[in-house]
Design a protein around this motif. Structure first.
Motif, PDB file in Angstrom:
ATOM      1  N   PHE A 129       0.841  -1.302   0.195  1.00 25.99           N
ATOM      2  CA  PHE A 129      -0.063   0.066  -0.114  1.00 25.99           C
ATOM      3  C   PHE A 129       0.710   1.279  -0.164  1.00 25.99           C
ATOM      4  N   ASN A 130       2.219   1.114   0.312  1.00 27.74           N
ATOM      5  CA  ASN A 130       3.081   2.573   0.149  1.00 27.74           C
ATOM      6  C   ASN A 130       4.453   1.879  -0.298  1.00 27.74           C
ATOM      7  N   TYR A 131       4.625   1.360  -1.218  1.00 25.44           N
ATOM      8  CA  TYR A 131       6.272   0.786  -1.311  1.00 25.44           C
ATOM      9  C   TYR A 131       7.119   2.075  -1.486  1.00 25.44           C
ATOM     10  N   LYS A 132       6.704   3.047  -1.934  1.00 22.46           N
ATOM     11  CA  LYS A 132       7.726   4.192  -2.146  1.00 22.46           C
ATOM     12  C   LYS A 132       8.222   4.651  -0.628  1.00 22.46           C
ATOM     13  N   ALA A 133       7.373   4.566   0.201  1.00 24.10           N
ATOM     14  CA  ALA A 133       7.741   4.781   1.665  1.00 24.10           C
ATOM     15  C   ALA A 133       9.184   3.814   2.144  1.00 24.10           C
ATOM     16  N   TYR A 134       8.811   2.778   1.731  1.00 25.65           N
ATOM     17  CA  TYR A 134       9.805   1.584   2.105  1.00 25.65           C
ATOM     18  C   TYR A 134      11.050   1.738   0.944  1.00 25.65           C
ATOM     19  N   ARG A 135      10.781   2.085  -0.087  1.00 21.84           N
ATOM     20  CA  ARG A 135      12.105   2.214  -0.904  1.00 21.84           C
ATOM     21  C   ARG A 135      12.999   3.427  -0.633  1.00 21.84           C
ATOM     22  N   ASP A 136      12.179   4.550  -0.310  1.00 23.03           N
ATOM     23  CA  ASP A 136      12.819   5.887  -0.122  1.00 23.03           C
ATOM     24  C   ASP A 136      13.587   6.137   1.398  1.00 23.03           C
ATOM     25  N   GLN A 137      13.021   5.399   2.324  1.00 28.43           N
ATOM     26  CA  GLN A 137      13.354   5.465   3.758  1.00 28.43           C
ATOM     27  C   GLN A 137      14.799   5.823   3.915  1.00 28.43           C
ATOM     28  N   LEU A 138      15.762   5.213   3.315  1.00 26.19           N
ATOM     29  CA  LEU A 138      17.200   5.308   3.397  1.00 26.19           C
ATOM     30  C   LEU A 138      17.553   6.664   2.785  1.00 26.19           C
ATOM     31  N   GLY A 139      16.989   6.966   1.883  1.00 25.55           N
ATOM     32  CA  GLY A 139      17.434   8.164   1.216  1.00 25.55           C
ATOM     33  C   GLY A 139      18.334   8.072   0.044  1.00 25.55           C
ATOM     34  N   THR A 140      18.685   8.994  -0.822  1.00 28.28           N
ATOM     35  CA  THR A 140      19.418   8.510  -1.707  1.00 28.28           C
ATOM     36  C   THR A 140      21.032   8.866  -1.271  1.00 28.28           C
ATOM     37  N   PRO A 141      21.741   7.658  -1.742  1.00 30.78           N
ATOM     38  CA  PRO A 141      22.952   7.747  -1.109  1.00 30.78           C
ATOM     39  C   PRO A 141      23.878   8.546  -2.025  1.00 30.78           C
ATOM     40  N   GLN A 142      24.973   9.117  -1.697  1.00 30.91           N
ATOM     41  CA  GLN A 142      25.811   9.874  -2.408  1.00 30.91           C
ATOM     42  C   GLN A 142      26.833   8.998  -2.913  1.00 30.91           C
ATOM     43  N   VAL A 143      26.992   9.128  -4.354  1.00 25.53           N
ATOM     44  CA  VAL A 143      27.992   8.305  -5.087  1.00 25.53           C
ATOM     45  C   VAL A 143      29.274   8.956  -4.922  1.00 25.53           C
ATOM     46  N   SER A 144      30.266   8.133  -4.687  1.00 26.45           N
ATOM     47  CA  SER A 144      31.342   8.558  -4.162  1.00 26.45           C
ATOM     48  C   SER A 144      32.727   7.696  -4.515  1.00 26.45           C
ATOM     49  N   GLU A 145      33.617   8.292  -4.683  1.00 30.00           N
ATOM     50  CA  GLU A 145      34.949   7.405  -5.205  1.00 30.00           C
ATOM     51  C   GLU A 145      35.550   6.708  -3.808  1.00 30.00           C
ATOM     52  N   PHE A 146      35.996   5.701  -3.617  1.00 27.75           N
ATOM     53  CA  PHE A 146      36.130   4.999  -2.492  1.00 27.75           C
ATOM     54  C   PHE A 146      37.337   5.785  -1.890  1.00 27.75           C
ATOM     55  N   ASN A 147      38.397   6.087  -2.440  1.00 29.59           N
ATOM     56  CA  ASN A 147      39.712   6.701  -1.937  1.00 29.59           C
ATOM     57  C   ASN A 147      39.668   7.975  -1.629  1.00 29.59           C
ATOM     58  N   GLU A 148      38.350   8.639  -1.776  1.00 31.13           N
ATOM     59  CA  GLU A 148      38.135  10.163  -1.422  1.00 31.13           C
ATOM     60  C   GLU A 148      37.369  10.222  -0.187  1.00 31.13           C
ATOM     61  N   THR A 149      36.674   9.051   0.352  1.00 34.09           N
ATOM     62  CA  THR A 149      36.103   9.399   1.343  1.00 34.09           C
ATOM     63  C   THR A 149      36.650   8.144   2.562  1.00 34.09           C
ATOM     64  N   VAL A 150      36.958   7.171   2.258  1.00 37.23           N
ATOM     65  CA  VAL A 150      37.557   6.293   3.122  1.00 37.23           C
ATOM     66  C   VAL A 150      39.026   6.608   3.267  1.00 37.23           C
ATOM     67  N   GLN A 151      39.228   6.842   4.620  1.00 39.28           N
ATOM     68  CA  GLN A 151      40.710   7.228   4.960  1.00 39.28           C
ATOM     69  C   GLN A 151      41.712   5.990   5.175  1.00 39.28           C
ATOM     70  N   PRO A 152      42.816   6.055   4.940  1.00 39.40           N
ATOM     71  CA  PRO A 152      43.858   5.210   5.009  1.00 39.40           C
ATOM     72  C   PRO A 152      44.122   4.833   6.492  1.00 39.40           C
ATOM     73  N   LEU A 153      44.136   3.441   6.888  1.00 41.55           N
ATOM     74  CA  LEU A 153      44.318   3.215   8.306  1.00 41.55           C
ATOM     75  C   LEU A 153      46.078   2.875   8.500  1.00 41.55           C
ATOM     76  N   ALA A 154      46.574   3.347   9.669  1.00 44.16           N
ATOM     77  CA  ALA A 154      47.909   3.068   9.832  1.00 44.16           C
ATOM     78  C   ALA A 154      47.904   1.331  10.369  1.00 44.16           C
ATOM     79  N   LEU A 155      48.871   0.754   9.825  1.00 47.02           N
ATOM     80  CA  LEU A 155      48.774  -0.692  10.197  1.00 47.02           C
ATOM     81  C   LEU A 155      48.650  -1.105  11.417  1.00 47.02           C
ATOM     82  N   ASN A 156      49.114  -0.353  12.481  1.00 40.61           N
ATOM     83  CA  ASN A 156      48.848  -0.471  13.770  1.00 40.61           C
ATOM     84  C   ASN A 156      47.698   0.021  14.288  1.00 40.61           C
ATOM     85  N   GLN A 157      46.984   0.276  13.587  1.00 46.03           N
ATOM     86  CA  GLN A 157      45.564   0.706  13.997  1.00 46.03           C
ATOM     87  C   GLN A 157      44.540  -0.244  13.462  1.00 46.03           C
ATOM     88  N   LEU A 158      44.711  -1.275  12.873  1.00 49.71           N
ATOM     89  CA  LEU A 158      43.880  -2.249  12.195  1.00 49.71           C
ATOM     90  C   LEU A 158      43.296  -2.894  13.291  1.00 49.71           C
TER      91      LEU A 158
END
Length: 552
Positions: free
Chosen positions: A104-133
Motif C-alpha cells: 500500500f505504500n512501497y515508495k515509503a519503504y524504498r525511499d526511507q534510507l534516502g539517496t546515497p551519495q555516489v562517491s569514489e572509495f579513496n576520496e571518502t575512506v581514509q587509509p588506516l595505519a597498520l598498527n591501528q587495524l
C-alpha cells in the motif's frame, strides 16, 4: 451480582494490569503495533469480564401462565457498548496492520534510507595505519574478557559477560564488555551494582583492562527496579516511546552509560526511524533524552544496525515497485555487515549484490550510524563471504577460519582485511584480499608479512598499484640484518645515502639478499607503508650485476 462485587472484580483486573506494566515494562503508545495490541488486549479483558458478570446476574422466573421470563442487570447495555467498542478497536488494529505492508505504500519503504551519495572509495575512506587495524572481533573480545575475569579470583562466580560493543574512547578503538550479575542471589548480594566493565583494545590482544571504578547498577540482568528496561520505562519517560538497541558505551572519562535508540514509525505500524537516544547512567540511573542533532560527541551510534540493513534491503527490493517479477535492477545487502570507523565517525559497511548472486558485489555502501548519511561506491568485486573463503583456501592445510572482513583503503584501493583463527579462536595469521580480484590474497603471521605477501601477489598477477607510485633508489648498504618471520625471512637494510629510511625486503625477492654485505651497491624498488617503513617490491645487488657484465 451486586455493583460492589462488580467494582471489586474490575479493580482486581486493573491491579493485575498495573503489576504487568511494572514487571514487563511494555510500550503503551497506541501508535506502535505492540502498544496498540496491549490496549486492545486490556480492553478485551475488561469487556469479557463484565460480560460474565452480567451472565451471573441473569434470572429465570415463570409468570402466572407458567412461561419463563429472563431478567438481567441493567449494566448489560454497557457490556453491549463494550463489545461494539471492542470490535471497532480490533478491526482498526488489523486494518492498520494490513495497510502497513509495502503493497500500500512501497515508495515509503524504498525511499526511507534516502539517496546515497555516489562517491569514489579513496576520496571518502581514509587509509588506516597498520598498527591501528582492528584485529580483535566480537567473539575474540568476549574470549579475552572472559580470560581477564578468570584471572580475578571470586569475580567469575559473581558476574557474567554482557554484549561487547565496539566504540572509540578518547580516539582509541576498543571493545567494551559490561559485567552483569550472574543470578538473583548475586544481585541481592551486590545491590550497589556489578564490578564494572572490561576494555579490550581492538588492535592489541594483550591490551585488556578490568575497570572497577564504576559499578554497573542498572542492567538487563538485574531485578526489580534495577532492571534497565523497567527503570527506563517507569522512571525515564519511556513508557510511551519506541525504544530499541540497548548499547553499552563509555564517555571520554570512562563513565558507563546505556544508550537506547528512540524511534517513531514513518508509515503506520512499520518503517521505524531513529529520532534520538535515551542515555542512562549505568551507575546512578540518571536518564536524559537527546535528539539526533544534540547528542553528546562521545555517543558513536544512534542508528540500529537492524534498521539500516532493512532499509538497504527495502531500497533494493522495491527499486521498481512491488510487481517487479523480472527482478530488474534489484539488489540486496550481502550476507553480513561490519561496523567500521572512518576517522572519528562510526559507519556500517556492507556489500551490495544483485538478486540471485552471492559471490560478486555490484557495489558497496557506507552509512553513518548517527546521521544515516550514506555513501555508495559503484564498483564490482568480491563479497565479504567470498573473500573469507578465498583467504581460508590459501591456508586450508591449517584449517584456519577467517573472521568477518573489514574493508580498508590500501594503496588507494578497496581491500579486505581479516584475521585467520584456529579452532580455539586464537589469531594465527592475517590476510589481505583484493576486493576487485579475490584471487589476490596475502597471508602472514604478522600484519607486515601479510601485507608484503599481498603486494607481491598483486604485483605478480599483473595488478596495478594505484594511489602510491613505487619509488626506486640506488645506494650503498650501510647495515643489513635478517629476521625470521613465520616461514620466511625478512631482511632490513639501511643505505648510506638514506640513513633515515629502513627498507624491509622479503627473502623471496632476490637470491642475492643472502650474500649482500655492507659496502655493496644495491637498487631497491619500494613503497612507503602507513607506518613509514619502506617495503621493498624489487631488489638488485649491483655488485653482482657489474661482475656479470664484466664477465667475471
Amino acid at each position: 451480582m451486586n455493583k460492589k462485587k462488580q467494582l471489586l472484580l474490575n479493580l482486581a483486573l486493573t491491579v493485575f494490569f498495573v503489576a504487568a506494566v511494572i514487571v514487563r515494562g511494555p510500550n503503551l503508545n497506541p501508535l506502535y503495533s505492540d502498544g496498540a495490541f496491549s490496549w486492545c488486549f486490556a480492553i478485551s479483558c475488561y469487556v469479557v469480564l463484565n460480560f460474565f458478570i452480567c451472565l451471573g446476574s441473569l434470572r429465570i422466573t415463570t409468570n402466572e401462565y407458567n412461561r419463563m421470563q429472563f431478567s438481567i442487570d441493567s449494566s448489560v447495555k454497557s457490556v453491549k457498548k463494550g463489545f461494539v467498542l471492542l470490535a471497532i478497536l480490533w478491526v482498526a488494529y488489523f486494518a492498520v496492520t494490513m495497510l502497513s505492508i509495502p503493497l500500500f505504500n512501497y515508495k515509503a519503504y524504498r525511499d526511507q534510507l534516502g539517496t546515497p551519495q555516489v562517491s569514489e572509495f579513496n576520496e571518502t575512506v581514509q587509509p588506516l595505519a597498520l598498527n591501528q587495524l582492528p584485529i580483535v572481533d566480537k567473539d575474540l573480545a568476549r574470549e579475552l574478557a572472559d580470560k581477564k575475569v578468570g584471572e580475578n579470583p571470586g569475580l567469575g562466580s559473581q558476574v557474567v559477560l554482557g554484549t561487547p560493543v565496539i566504540q572509540k574512547v578518547n580516539d582509541k578503538l576498543v571493545w567494551v564488555v559490561p559485567l552483569e550479575h550472574s543470578g538473583f542471589f548475586k544481585w541481592l548480594k551486590n545491590m550497589d551494582g556489578s564490578a564494572g566493565y572490561i576494555v579490550v583494545a581492538a588492535n592489541d590482544v594483550s591490551d585488556v583492562t578490568l575497570v572497577t571504578d564504576h559499578k554497573i547498577k542498572y542492567q538487563a540482568n538485574a531485578y526489580i527496579l534495577d532492571d534497565l528496561n523497567r527503570h527506563v520505562r517507569l522512571f525515564g519517560g519511556g513508557l510511551f516511546m519506541g525504544l530499541t538497541d540497548y548499547s553499552f558505551e563509555l564517555d571520554d572519562d570512562g563513565v558507563p552509560y546505556w544508550v537506547l535508540t528512540t524511534y517513531k514509525n514513518r508509515w503506520l505500524f512499520n518503517l521505524p526511524e531513529a529520532d534520538g537516544v535515551l542515555i542512562v547512567n549505568a551507575t546512578t540511573g540518571e536518564t536524559n533524552r537527546y535528539t539526533i542533532d544534540a547528542i553528546p560527541e562521545w555517543v558513536d551510534r544512534v542508528q540500529p544496525e537492524s534498521f539500516v540493513m532493512q532499509q538497504i534491503n527495502n531500497q533494493g527490493q522495491y527499486v521498481h515497485g512491488i510487481f517487479n517479477f523480472s527482478n530488474q535492477d534489484k539488489f540486496r545487502p550481502s550476507r553480513g555487515d561490519i561496523i567500521i570507523y572512518n576517522g572519528a565517525r562510526c559507519y556500517l559497511f556492507t556489500g551490495l549484490t544483485s538478486v540471485g548472486s552471492d559471490e560478486s558485489a555490484i557495489g558497496f555502501i557506507l552509512v553513518d550510524m548517527v546521521t544515516k548519511e550514506s555513501f555508495l561506491y559503484q564498483m564490482s568485486g568480491a563479497t565479504e563471504v567470498a573473500a573469507q573463503s578465498s583467504a581460508e583456501g590459501k591456508v586450508q592445510q591449517f584449517g584456519y577460519r577467517a573472521s568477518f572482513p573489514m574493508i580498508i583503503n590500501l594503496d588507494g584501493q578497496p581491500t579486505y582485511f581479516m584475521t585467520l583463527k584456529d579452532n580455539a579462536g586464537l589469531i594465527k595469521q592475517y590476510a589481505f584480499v583484493s576486493v576487485a580480484n579475490y584471487t589476490n590474497v596475502g597471508t602472514g603471521e604478522t600484519i607486515d608479512s601479510a601485507l608484503r605477501d599481498f603486494r607481491q601477489m598483486r604485483g605478480s598477477s599483473g595488478g596495478i598499484l594505484t594511489g602510491q607510485t613505487a619509488k626506486s633508489v640506488k645506494g650503498t648498504v650501510l647495515r643489513i640484518a635478517s629476521e625470521s618471520l613465520g616461514d620466511g625471512v625478512t631482511y632490513k637494510i639501511i643505505l648510506e645515502e638514506k640513513p633515515n629510511l629502513l627498507f624491509t625486503v622479503s627473502y623471496d625477492l632476490s637470491n642475492e639478499l643472502a650474500v649482500t654485505q655492507p659496502g655493496d651497491r644495491v637498487s631497491i624498488d619500494y613503497m612507503t607503508s602507513d607506518t613509514g617503513i619502506c617495503i621493498a617490491t624489487g631488489f638488485d645487488n649491483l655488485a653482482f650485476t657489474q661482475k656479470a657484465e664484466d664477465g667475471e
